[in-house]
Scaffold this motif. Sequence first.
Motif, PDB file in Angstrom:
ATOM      1  N   ASN A 105       0.781  -1.228   0.000  1.00 36.86           N
ATOM      2  CA  ASN A 105       0.000   0.000   0.000  1.00 36.86           C
ATOM      3  C   ASN A 105       0.817   1.286   0.000  1.00 36.86           C
ATOM      4  N   ARG A 106       2.124   1.209   0.332  1.00 31.07           N
ATOM      5  CA  ARG A 106       2.867   2.453   0.523  1.00 31.07           C
ATOM      6  C   ARG A 106       4.152   2.565  -0.309  1.00 31.07           C
ATOM      7  N   THR A 107       4.448   1.565  -1.106  1.00 29.21           N
ATOM      8  CA  THR A 107       5.667   1.635  -1.910  1.00 29.21           C
ATOM      9  C   THR A 107       5.326   1.701  -3.395  1.00 29.21           C
ATOM     10  N   ARG A 108       6.317   2.138  -4.173  1.00 30.55           N
ATOM     11  CA  ARG A 108       6.114   2.247  -5.622  1.00 30.55           C
ATOM     12  C   ARG A 108       5.843   0.876  -6.241  1.00 30.55           C
ATOM     13  N   LEU A 109       6.603  -0.129  -5.820  1.00 36.36           N
ATOM     14  CA  LEU A 109       6.373  -1.475  -6.344  1.00 36.36           C
ATOM     15  C   LEU A 109       4.992  -1.981  -5.948  1.00 36.36           C
ATOM     16  N   GLY A 110       4.589  -1.667  -4.721  1.00 36.69           N
ATOM     17  CA  GLY A 110       3.265  -2.077  -4.262  1.00 36.69           C
ATOM     18  C   GLY A 110       2.156  -1.436  -5.064  1.00 36.69           C
ATOM     19  N   ARG A 111       2.344  -0.162  -5.418  1.00 41.22           N
ATOM     20  CA  ARG A 111       1.337   0.499  -6.256  1.00 41.22           C
ATOM     21  C   ARG A 111       1.237  -0.176  -7.622  1.00 41.22           C
ATOM     22  N   GLY A 112       2.390  -0.648  -8.122  1.00 41.31           N
ATOM     23  CA  GLY A 112       2.365  -1.388  -9.384  1.00 41.31           C
ATOM     24  C   GLY A 112       1.580  -2.678  -9.263  1.00 41.31           C
ATOM     25  N   SER A 116      -4.515  -1.357 -18.497  1.00 44.36           N
ATOM     26  CA  SER A 116      -4.322   0.062 -18.190  1.00 44.36           C
ATOM     27  C   SER A 116      -2.989   0.289 -17.490  1.00 44.36           C
ATOM     28  N   ALA A 117      -2.624  -0.650 -16.603  1.00 45.84           N
ATOM     29  CA  ALA A 117      -1.343  -0.533 -15.906  1.00 45.84           C
ATOM     30  C   ALA A 117      -0.189  -0.595 -16.901  1.00 45.84           C
ATOM     31  N   ALA A 118      -0.293  -1.483 -17.897  1.00 42.30           N
ATOM     32  CA  ALA A 118       0.752  -1.595 -18.912  1.00 42.30           C
ATOM     33  C   ALA A 118       0.874  -0.309 -19.723  1.00 42.30           C
ATOM     34  N   LEU A 119      -0.271   0.329 -20.031  1.00 37.82           N
ATOM     35  CA  LEU A 119      -0.255   1.585 -20.767  1.00 37.82           C
ATOM     36  C   LEU A 119       0.398   2.710 -19.955  1.00 37.82           C
ATOM     37  N   MET A 120       0.332   2.587 -18.637  1.00 42.38           N
ATOM     38  CA  MET A 120       0.943   3.586 -17.759  1.00 42.38           C
ATOM     39  C   MET A 120       2.411   3.297 -17.486  1.00 42.38           C
ATOM     40  N   GLY A 121       2.959   2.264 -18.147  1.00 43.60           N
ATOM     41  CA  GLY A 121       4.381   1.970 -18.018  1.00 43.60           C
ATOM     42  C   GLY A 121       4.735   0.906 -16.998  1.00 43.60           C
ATOM     43  N   GLU A 141     -12.754  -8.130  -0.071  1.00 41.53           N
ATOM     44  CA  GLU A 141     -12.299  -7.005  -0.894  1.00 41.53           C
ATOM     45  C   GLU A 141     -11.081  -7.443  -1.689  1.00 41.53           C
ATOM     46  N   SER A 142     -11.088  -7.211  -2.988  1.00 44.02           N
ATOM     47  CA  SER A 142      -9.992  -7.678  -3.831  1.00 44.02           C
ATOM     48  C   SER A 142      -8.761  -6.814  -3.645  1.00 44.02           C
ATOM     49  N   LEU A 143      -7.598  -7.366  -3.991  1.00 44.41           N
ATOM     50  CA  LEU A 143      -6.345  -6.642  -3.867  1.00 44.41           C
ATOM     51  C   LEU A 143      -6.358  -5.372  -4.707  1.00 44.41           C
ATOM     52  N   GLY A 144      -6.938  -5.445  -5.869  1.00 45.27           N
ATOM     53  CA  GLY A 144      -6.955  -4.287  -6.752  1.00 45.27           C
ATOM     54  C   GLY A 144      -7.789  -3.137  -6.240  1.00 45.27           C
ATOM     55  N   ARG A 145      -8.746  -3.420  -5.339  1.00 44.88           N
ATOM     56  CA  ARG A 145      -9.594  -2.351  -4.809  1.00 44.88           C
ATOM     57  C   ARG A 145      -9.243  -2.023  -3.373  1.00 44.88           C
ATOM     58  N   ALA A 146      -8.133  -2.629  -2.862  1.00 43.44           N
ATOM     59  CA  ALA A 146      -7.733  -2.330  -1.492  1.00 43.44           C
ATOM     60  C   ALA A 146      -7.335  -0.871  -1.376  1.00 43.44           C
TER      61      ALA A 146
END
Length: 321
Positions: free
Chosen positions: A188-195, A205-210, A314-319
Motif C-alpha cells: 500500500n505504501r511503496t512504488r512497487l506495491g502500487r504497481g 491500463s497498468a501496462a499503458l501507464m508503463g 475485498e480484492s487486492l486491486g480495490r484495497a
Amino acid sequence: MHYLSEHFSSLFRDFGQLTTTGLAQGAIYALFALGYTLVYGVLRLINFAHSEVFMVGTFGAVLTWSALGLDQNSHINGVGSIVLYLLLGLLAAVIASGGTAVLVERTAYRRLRRKNAPPLVFLITAIGASTVLSELVGVLSNRSVRSSPIFVQPHDLIRIGNTSLTNVQLILIVTALVMMVLLDMFINRTRLGRGVRAVAQNPDSAALMGVNKDRVFALVFLLGGLMAGVAAVMYLMKIGTTRFDSGFYLGIKAFTAAVLGGIGNLRGALLGGLVLGLVENYGAGFFGTQWHDAVAFVALVLILLLRPTGLLGESLGRARA
C-alpha cells in the motif's frame, strides 16, 4: 441432552487453552495463505504449487541447520546462538521458497499467460507443477522424515487458570502479525506495491501507464514465496519435522483460510487463517480431536453460503492505500 451438556462443559473448561493453541496454528495458516491470495488477487490464478513452495522452504531450513552440524538432538546454549541459527535457517527458507516460487512462475505460467491460455490449463499446470516438485524432493530425500533442532523449549509465559500461553505460541502469533503488517505496508505504501495494485485492478491500463506486468507477476510470486518461507520456519518450530508431502494437507488448510477471509485480500488471509485455527480447535474441543479437520471445512461451507466473497471479500486491486 447429557451428551451435549458434557461436550459444552468440556469446551468451556478448555476454551482459553483452545484459543491460544488455535491462534498459534492459525498464524501459520495465515502466512501460508498470503501466497494464494497474492497470486489470485493479481493473476486470478489458484497456484496449487504454493504448497510445495512451502515444503521446499522447510527443507531449505533443515538442510542449512544440518550443514551447520545441528540435528534434533542438538542442545543450543545462549540466546545469541539461538537467534543466529534461527536467522540463518530463516534466510535459507525464504531464499528456497522465494526462488522456487519465481521458478514456477517463469517455467509453468509465463508462457501460458502470453498465449492467453484458458483458466483450466493454468489449473492443470499448477497441479502438475505441484506434483513435480513434491516427487522431485521425495526422490532426493529418499522420502524420509527430516527433523529440525529444538531452538526454543516450550514453557508457559502466562497462565490464568487452565489457560496458558507458551513462548513458542507467542512467537508464532507475533511473527504472523509483524509479517502481515510489513507486507500490507509494502503493497500500500511503496512504488512497487502500487504497481501490484494497479495490475490487480486493470492489467492493460497498468501496462499503458508503463508498469511492467511480467515484473509485477514475478514480484507477486516472490512475495508469496517469502511469506511461505517464514511460515516454513514457524511450522518447524511448532512441529519439528518435515517431509516431501508435508505441504500438501497444510496447503489445503491455507487455501481454505484464504477463501474464508476473502481470497485476493491480504488482511482477509490473516483473518481467515486465525479464524480457521480457532474453529478447528473449538470443534476438536467440542466434538473430539477426530473431528478436528471436518469441523473446519464445514465452517468454511457455512460461511461461504452466507457470504460467498469470504469474511472481508475485498480484492487486492480495490484495497485502499
